[in-house]
Design an enzyme around this catalytic site. Sequence first.
Site, PDB file in Angstrom:
ATOM      1  N   ASP A  17       0.873  -1.177   0.000  1.00  0.00           N
ATOM      2  CA  ASP A  17       0.000   0.000   0.000  1.00  0.00           C
ATOM      3  C   ASP A  17       0.907   1.223   0.000  1.00  0.00           C
ATOM      4  O   ASP A  17       1.433   1.616   1.048  1.00  0.00           O
ATOM      5  CB  ASP A  17      -0.899  -0.017   1.237  1.00  0.00           C
ATOM      6  CG  ASP A  17      -1.827   1.188   1.304  1.00  0.00           C
ATOM      7  OD1 ASP A  17      -2.246   1.680   0.235  1.00  0.00           O
ATOM      8  OD2 ASP A  17      -2.129   1.639   2.423  1.00  0.00           O
ATOM      9  N   GLU A  77      -1.580  -1.549  -4.493  1.00  0.00           N
ATOM     10  CA  GLU A  77      -2.847  -0.826  -4.584  1.00  0.00           C
ATOM     11  C   GLU A  77      -2.647   0.425  -5.429  1.00  0.00           C
ATOM     12  O   GLU A  77      -1.686   1.173  -5.238  1.00  0.00           O
ATOM     13  CB  GLU A  77      -3.372  -0.440  -3.206  1.00  0.00           C
ATOM     14  CG  GLU A  77      -4.734   0.214  -3.291  1.00  0.00           C
ATOM     15  CD  GLU A  77      -5.419   0.377  -1.946  1.00  0.00           C
ATOM     16  OE1 GLU A  77      -6.501   0.987  -1.941  1.00  0.00           O
ATOM     17  OE2 GLU A  77      -4.885  -0.085  -0.927  1.00  0.00           O
ATOM     18  N   ASP A 149      -2.026   0.974   7.471  1.00  0.00           N
ATOM     19  CA  ASP A 149      -1.327   0.760   6.195  1.00  0.00           C
ATOM     20  C   ASP A 149      -1.005  -0.725   5.990  1.00  0.00           C
ATOM     21  O   ASP A 149      -1.069  -1.231   4.874  1.00  0.00           O
ATOM     22  CB  ASP A 149      -0.025   1.569   6.154  1.00  0.00           C
ATOM     23  CG  ASP A 149      -0.253   3.043   6.400  1.00  0.00           C
ATOM     24  OD1 ASP A 149      -0.907   3.684   5.554  1.00  0.00           O
ATOM     25  OD2 ASP A 149       0.213   3.552   7.440  1.00  0.00           O
TER      26      ASP A 149
END
Length: 177
Positions: A17, A77, A149
């Site tokens: 991420d 992502e 996260d």
Amino acid sequence: MSGAGAAGAVVRVIGLDPGLRHTGWGVIEAAGNRLRHLGDGVVSTDDRLPLAERLMQLHRGLTALLEEWRPDEAAVEETYVNRNPGSALKLGQARGVVMLAPALVGIPVREYGAMLVKQSVVGTGAATKEQVQMMVRRLLPNARLSRADAADALAVSICHAHHRATRLAWAKGLVRA
């Protein structure tokens, strides 16, 4: 990992991420629809440093993780467009480092949009962060989820594992045809 490309084989996936301040990471093993948590956390940078040095910190941290966990595949992502152009540009640069680090060592990288990740993990693309974290905990009961996260990164790895299994099933069906 051996046989990462074969259906039913165990594959090690690192989900990432991207963020300039904190990049979440989560490593799982997937065998068919079975998932096993291996590790999660964040790579953080020092926001007092110049941008180039922060990007270097990020790259070094990711390189160390890749060496430690030796994933077969990486899932990243996709980031949404930020309203602040300066922040969006910095995030884009961090995202470039996040995608480049595994690619440099020969690890295939796939990208997934936030809505697809939420839909794959929770069942709806409109899921809240809390709902995603709850489902990650349910799917990976040993996950420590040190930060949001890290939970997001594990959600990306779960999404990849689910979509990977579907791609393999489709490929197997096409080979038979």
